[in-house]
Design a protein around this motif. Sequence first.
Motif, short mmCIF file in Angstrom:
data_model
loop_
_atom_site.label_atom_id
_atom_site.label_comp_id
_atom_site.label_asym_id
_atom_site.label_seq_id
_atom_site.Cartn_x
_atom_site.Cartn_y
_atom_site.Cartn_z
N GLU A 35 48.53 38.32 43.79
CA GLU A 35 47.28 38.94 44.38
C GLU A 35 47.33 40.21 43.72
O GLU A 35 46.20 40.93 43.29
N ALA A 39 43.86 41.67 41.36
CA ALA A 39 43.47 42.82 41.45
C ALA A 39 43.40 43.74 40.33
O ALA A 39 42.17 44.40 40.36
N GLN A 40 44.23 43.61 39.36
CA GLN A 40 44.12 44.25 38.11
C GLN A 40 43.09 43.38 37.05
O GLN A 40 43.25 43.81 35.73
#
Length: 93
Positions: A35, A39-40
């Motif tokens: 995750e 997200a990055q």
Amino acid sequence: MVRERRWIVLGEDGRHVSVGRYSDPSDAELVPVAEALRAQNTGGWLAVMEGDYYRGRIAPTLMMVRPLAPVTAAWDEAAAAFQERRLQALRAA
């Protein structure tokens, strides 16, 4: 000679983080890692690193286990970037 073995997450740019040394990481442990990569907007793989990261002459080997987040780079490119970052860190030390 015993070679150190650890589980790592290898990013597409060669950055890495250890996620296990004496036991395999569980799927539950890897979910937040995957995750965080997503997200990055960074792809990455679960991999096994064998050898001493800090021994300059002998580079550790990497074995890809599986992608953790969608990747756009090739595994070989990420592994080469890992080795280059390692050498830079050794020179700076």
